[in-house]
Design a protein around this motif. Structure first.
Motif, PDB file in Angstrom:
ATOM      1  N   GLU A 263      -5.698   3.539   4.716  1.00  0.00           N
ATOM      2  CA  GLU A 263      -4.878   4.398   5.583  1.00  0.00           C
ATOM      3  C   GLU A 263      -4.100   5.416   4.729  1.00  0.00           C
ATOM      4  O   GLU A 263      -4.037   6.597   5.050  1.00  0.00           O
ATOM      5  CB  GLU A 263      -3.943   3.508   6.421  1.00  0.00           C
ATOM      6  N   VAL A 264      -3.540   4.950   3.610  1.00  0.00           N
ATOM      7  CA  VAL A 264      -2.817   5.871   2.709  1.00  0.00           C
ATOM      8  C   VAL A 264      -3.803   6.916   2.164  1.00  0.00           C
ATOM      9  O   VAL A 264      -3.503   8.111   2.128  1.00  0.00           O
ATOM     10  CB  VAL A 264      -2.141   5.099   1.539  1.00  0.00           C
ATOM     11  N   ALA A 265      -4.995   6.448   1.754  1.00  0.00           N
ATOM     12  CA  ALA A 265      -5.998   7.371   1.183  1.00  0.00           C
ATOM     13  C   ALA A 265      -6.376   8.444   2.207  1.00  0.00           C
ATOM     14  O   ALA A 265      -6.422   9.636   1.884  1.00  0.00           O
ATOM     15  CB  ALA A 265      -7.228   6.586   0.741  1.00  0.00           C
ATOM     16  N   ARG A 266      -6.645   8.032   3.439  1.00  0.00           N
ATOM     17  CA  ARG A 266      -7.062   9.003   4.477  1.00  0.00           C
ATOM     18  C   ARG A 266      -5.980  10.054   4.719  1.00  0.00           C
ATOM     19  O   ARG A 266      -6.249  11.235   4.813  1.00  0.00           O
ATOM     20  CB  ARG A 266      -7.357   8.272   5.789  1.00  0.00           C
TER      21      ARG A 266
ATOM     22  N   ALA B 132       0.833  -1.214   0.000  1.00  0.00           N
ATOM     23  CA  ALA B 132       0.000   0.000   0.000  1.00  0.00           C
ATOM     24  C   ALA B 132       0.864   1.260   0.000  1.00  0.00           C
ATOM     25  O   ALA B 132       0.604   2.209  -0.730  1.00  0.00           O
ATOM     26  CB  ALA B 132      -0.924  -0.014   1.221  1.00  0.00           C
ATOM     27  N   GLU B 133       1.908   1.262   0.832  1.00  0.00           N
ATOM     28  CA  GLU B 133       2.747   2.463   0.934  1.00  0.00           C
ATOM     29  C   GLU B 133       3.501   2.732  -0.365  1.00  0.00           C
ATOM     30  O   GLU B 133       3.787   3.859  -0.707  1.00  0.00           O
ATOM     31  CB  GLU B 133       3.746   2.319   2.101  1.00  0.00           C
ATOM     32  N   ARG B 134       3.812   1.651  -1.105  1.00  0.00           N
ATOM     33  CA  ARG B 134       4.582   1.830  -2.350  1.00  0.00           C
ATOM     34  C   ARG B 134       3.697   2.034  -3.573  1.00  0.00           C
ATOM     35  O   ARG B 134       4.199   2.352  -4.646  1.00  0.00           O
ATOM     36  CB  ARG B 134       5.444   0.572  -2.585  1.00  0.00           C
ATOM     37  N   TYR B 135       2.377   1.816  -3.433  1.00  0.00           N
ATOM     38  CA  TYR B 135       1.485   1.737  -4.606  1.00  0.00           C
ATOM     39  C   TYR B 135       1.605   2.967  -5.527  1.00  0.00           C
ATOM     40  O   TYR B 135       1.918   2.830  -6.705  1.00  0.00           O
ATOM     41  CB  TYR B 135       0.039   1.541  -4.138  1.00  0.00           C
TER      42      TYR B 135
ATOM     43  N   THR C 131      -5.658   3.820  -2.779  1.00  0.00           N
ATOM     44  CA  THR C 131      -4.983   4.929  -2.099  1.00  0.00           C
ATOM     45  C   THR C 131      -5.650   6.280  -2.390  1.00  0.00           C
ATOM     46  O   THR C 131      -5.068   7.329  -2.135  1.00  0.00           O
ATOM     47  CB  THR C 131      -3.508   5.009  -2.529  1.00  0.00           C
ATOM     48  N   GLY C 132      -6.829   6.234  -2.993  1.00  0.00           N
ATOM     49  CA  GLY C 132      -7.580   7.476  -3.211  1.00  0.00           C
ATOM     50  C   GLY C 132      -7.161   8.260  -4.435  1.00  0.00           C
ATOM     51  O   GLY C 132      -7.453   9.452  -4.542  1.00  0.00           O
TER      52      GLY C 132
ATOM     53  N   ILE D 277     -14.490   2.961  -0.470  1.00  0.00           N
ATOM     54  CA  ILE D 277     -14.571   1.648   0.173  1.00  0.00           C
ATOM     55  C   ILE D 277     -13.491   0.747  -0.406  1.00  0.00           C
ATOM     56  O   ILE D 277     -13.234   0.755  -1.610  1.00  0.00           O
ATOM     57  CB  ILE D 277     -15.972   1.014  -0.030  1.00  0.00           C
ATOM     58  N   ASP D 278     -12.853  -0.009   0.475  1.00  0.00           N
ATOM     59  CA  ASP D 278     -11.828  -0.957   0.033  1.00  0.00           C
ATOM     60  C   ASP D 278     -11.734  -2.067   1.079  1.00  0.00           C
ATOM     61  O   ASP D 278     -12.043  -1.854   2.259  1.00  0.00           O
ATOM     62  CB  ASP D 278     -10.469  -0.238  -0.100  1.00  0.00           C
ATOM     63  N   ILE D 279     -11.266  -3.225   0.625  1.00  0.00           N
ATOM     64  CA  ILE D 279     -11.116  -4.345   1.556  1.00  0.00           C
ATOM     65  C   ILE D 279      -9.807  -4.234   2.348  1.00  0.00           C
ATOM     66  O   ILE D 279      -9.634  -4.900   3.371  1.00  0.00           O
ATOM     67  CB  ILE D 279     -11.169  -5.684   0.783  1.00  0.00           C
ATOM     68  N   SER D 280      -8.910  -3.349   1.877  1.00  0.00           N
ATOM     69  CA  SER D 280      -7.583  -3.258   2.493  1.00  0.00           C
ATOM     70  C   SER D 280      -7.482  -2.061   3.449  1.00  0.00           C
ATOM     71  O   SER D 280      -7.560  -0.897   3.030  1.00  0.00           O
ATOM     72  CB  SER D 280      -6.516  -3.127   1.401  1.00  0.00           C
TER      73      SER D 280
END
Ligand SMILES: C[S@@+](CC[C@H](N)C(=O)[O-])C[C@H]1O[C@@H](n2cnc3c(N)ncnc32)[C@H](O)[C@@H]1O
Length: 215
Positions: free
Chosen positions: A84-87, A15-18, A59-60, A76-79
């Motif tokens: 957290e990255v999106a927020r 997620a952090e690298r996406y 990631t929004g 909405i996401d399952i992850s």
């Protein structure tokens, strides 16, 4: 074992690298800008008072575009890691951006029609057609009006391009691109009808943006 898009993005490291990994090269930046341009166009005729469902929001990336044009967005996401990255990224939009962690496959069993329009980007092509249908049908169930989704279109030219890419050792990004006939099956299965479509750079990418409404 088949690569699993449901579990893959639950890793914090992924997620952090996406955003950085996918969209920081020159080609990635161009594609990202092009995708965002087409998203803006797909939502251009819709009232800014509409509540948009972005599922999966990841990631929004697109939520940011829609919030920037004035919409309220529920991502909405399952992850939890992607959310957290999106927020973090979208804090500046305050309560115009809400997030929920949920599996689309279960949501539509309990809820219906609480969003005005929906976006479903960059996920369907990771699943076999039957799973694509149930994913998109759930989103259509949650939505009153327009559903914008992305897919990868399989044409004779794109199949040849894939074969050449594989021979050169490159794995194409979409596991399950669909033919024109399968696209119709997907729409019908989800209870939608196509009202518009965009296919930018048809020689360079398989990407297709479909604007659909309840059938
Ligand atoms: C490639 S990302 C796309 C994210 C975003 N739409 C974008 O274009 O950047 C795919 C996302 O689908 C989410 N996902 C996969 N299966 C899901 C499911 N069953 N319910 C909700 N989200 C799911 C993953 O967690 C991941 O964040």
């Amino acid at each position: 074992m088949r690569w699993n898009p449901v579990t893959h993005y639950q890793s914090v490291a992924v997620a952090e690298r996406y955003d950085g990994e996918r969209f920081s090269s020159l080609a990635g930046r161009i594609f990202n800008a092009l995708e965002k341009y087409h998203m803006r166009r797909a939502f251009s005729g819709i009232s800014r008072t509409a509540l948009v469902l972005d599922l999966p929001c990841g990631t929004g990336r697109f939520a940011e575009v829609l919030l920037g044009t004035g919409f309220k967005v529920v991502g909405i996401d399952i992850s939890a890691a992607m959310l957290e990255v999106a927020r973090r990224k979208l804090q500046r939009f305050g309560d115009r951006f809400q997030t929920r962690m949920a599996d689309v496959r279960q949501l539509a069993q309990h809820e219906s029609k609480q969003y005005d329009v929906a976006l479903c980007a960059r996920v369907l092509m990771h699943f076999p057609l039957e799973e694509q249908i149930s994913f998109l049908r759930s989103i259509a169930t949650l939505t009153k009006g327009r559903v914008v989704f992305t897919q990868s279109l399989s044409t004779p030219y794109q199949r040849l391009r894939r074969r050449i890419k594989r021979l050169l050792g490159n794995q194409p990004p979409a596991g399950y691109p669909i033919t024109e006939a399968q696209l119709q099956t997907l729409l019908e299965g989800a209870g939608l009808k196509e009202v518009d479509r965009v296919r930018p750079m048809a020689l360079l990418t398989e990407a297709i943006y479909v604007v659909a409404e309840p059938a």
